[in-house]
Write an enzyme that holds these catalytic residues in place. Structure first.
Site, short mmCIF file in Angstrom:
data_model
loop_
_atom_site.label_atom_id
_atom_site.label_comp_id
_atom_site.label_asym_id
_atom_site.label_seq_id
_atom_site.Cartn_x
_atom_site.Cartn_y
_atom_site.Cartn_z
N GLY A 212 -52.25 1.31 -42.45
CA GLY A 212 -51.26 1.99 -43.30
C GLY A 212 -49.93 1.27 -43.27
N ASN A 213 -48.89 1.92 -43.71
CA ASN A 213 -47.55 1.33 -43.60
C ASN A 213 -46.53 2.45 -43.43
OD1 ASN A 213 -46.47 2.15 -46.30
ND2 ASN A 213 -48.18 0.88 -47.01
N HIS A 214 -45.26 2.07 -43.25
CA HIS A 214 -44.23 3.05 -42.88
C HIS A 214 -43.63 3.82 -44.05
CE1 HIS A 214 -44.22 2.01 -38.72
NE2 HIS A 214 -44.00 0.73 -38.97
#
Ligand code: CTP
Length: 403
Positions: A212-214
């Site tokens: 995923g990412n932030h």
């Protein structure tokens, strides 16, 4: 949610028997989520008490320039009150007050606020039928409308005098929906359909893990909320986020992976006028998702990834007359990279965020953007809250398309 929600509303009450209805008006406005301050002409206090209206509005009621009973009296600043208001509703509006409004006679606080107001002014006349038909009253109506004030017509019916005819102030519910409809009609994005993507995507590795990412989704959600408040119908395709939103003009489609976001974005693209793709879509996804949780048997683990489909670029190929907006998050050669993306993906506008800028990027409540439109016109902005950034972006789009 009502278009009145969050609005600062000044209610002006003048001396007519219909002033008793102003209590219901305040209650309805508060129920709609508005902030209400009441200004009364001195004589209107004979019909309804300031205590009633101040209790219902949860605010002090204003009627004189100073508080006469108080030795430490403070000046009630009419200019401040006028500038506070998003709209000024005068209900009931008597023949006397309308005549003063038409002629600029400033002999009480309500009139001083009216003359200082820059916001839209609505007035709901209330009087007996012969007064209502009198040429001077009709002249006041005409003058007031020519000045840009908006009349909420009086109704026909039995009047306080016992006579039957036109002059009865519109019922509070009618006044509220009149103002709501008028505001909605004037919204800059009324009737427009906007598709927005927001948040990250999660690419599954096995049943419990993902890449995923932030991204928090805050920027996309702010765009959805601000655009909905400007009258647009929003379809918000959202990756997994912890922010939430509830608005009658926003339909949320929840997705998890880049391929789901691709499918849903294409499903809704056909019917939109504007598409704003702010999601941080994963660029790569595992070639295979393990059916069972991967056990840590080895010292190293290699996961083979393949490119995801670029949603934005795919829309650029089929966009025709639609207005397409992309985001670019860059860490170096920001302007050049953003300009290349604008052209390569066939966009009308790209919103550049640089991770080198303080107050920009993921998770923060602020952002700093530069807008680059077709023809490489560059417009940088300061650090602002994400809601303010959303407003800047939407105003820019409105100017580009509709002005
Ligand atoms: N985007 C998309 N689909 C993808 C990847 C990105 O729709 N698979 C969109 C994003 O929503 C954003 C824009 O493309 O509006 C830019 O994304 P970004 O990651 O900054 O650019 P990329 O084109 O992916 O290029 P790179 O990662 O090489 O900078």
């Amino acid at each position: 949610m009502s278009v009145l929600s969050g609005k600062n509303i000044l209610l002006g009450v003048t001396a007519g028997i219909a002033a008793y209805k102003s209590a219901f008006l305040v209650r309805l406005l508060i129920k709609k989520g508005a902030y209400v301050k009441v200004i009364m002409t001195p004589s209107s206090k004979e019909f309804v008490t300031p205590l009633t209206l101040s209790t219902l509005s949860k605010n002090e009621v204003y009627s004189t320039f100073t508080n006469e009973e108080d030795d430490n009296a403070q000046w009630n600043n009419h200019v401040e009150l006028a500038l506070w208001a998003d709209l000024f509703l005068i209900a009931p509006a008597t023949a006397n007050t309308m005549s003063k409004m038409a002629n600029g006679i400033c002999d009480n606080l309500l009139m001083a606020v009216y003359l200082s107001a820059k916001c839209p002014v609505y007035f709901a006349p209330a009087m007996d039928l012969d007064m209502y038909k009198h040429p001077t009253t009709l002249q006041s109506f005409e003058k007031l409308e020519n000045f840009g004030n908006i009349q909420i017509p009086a109704e026909e019916g039995e009047l306080a005098s016992g006579l039957i005819g036109q002059g009865r102030m519109a019922e509070p519910e009618v006044i509220i929906s009149f103002v709501e409809n008028d505001l909605l009609d004037k919204l800059p994005l009324k009737g427009k359909k906007i598709l927005i993507t927001a948040g990250p995507t999660f690419e599954a590795i096995d049943p419990v893990r993902f890449i995923g990412n932030h991204s928090s989704g805050k920027m996309g959600y702010a765009l959805a909320e601000v655009a909905a408040n400007m009258g647009a119908q929003i379809t918000l395709i959202s990756g997994p986020v912890s922010v939430s939103i509830s608005h009658s003009f926003i339909k949320i489609i929840n997705v998890t992976s880049a391929s789901e976001m691709y499918e849903e974005t294409h499903n809704y693209f056909k019917e939109c006028d504007i598409a704003i793709l702010s999601a941080a879509v994963a660029d790569f996804t595992p070639i295979e998702k393990a059916a069972q949780k991967i056990k840590k048997k080895e010292d190293t683990l290699t996961i083979e990834l393949k490119k995801t489909k670029d949603i934005l670029a795919s829309l650029g190929k089929i966009k025709e007359e639609k207005y397409l907006v992309g985001f670019a998050l860059e860490t170096e050669n920001e302007l050049e990279n953003a300009k290349t993306k604008l052209k390569k993906k066939n966009l009308d506008l790209i919103v550049l965020n640089s991770l080198n800028d303080k107050g920009a990027g993921f998770k923060t409540d602020t952002n700093k953007v530069t807008l680059i439109s077709k023809g490489n016109k560059v417009l940088p902005f300061q650090v602002k809250s994400k809601k303010e950034v959303a407003t800047d972006i939407l105003h820019y789009i409105i100017k580009q398309i509709y002005v």
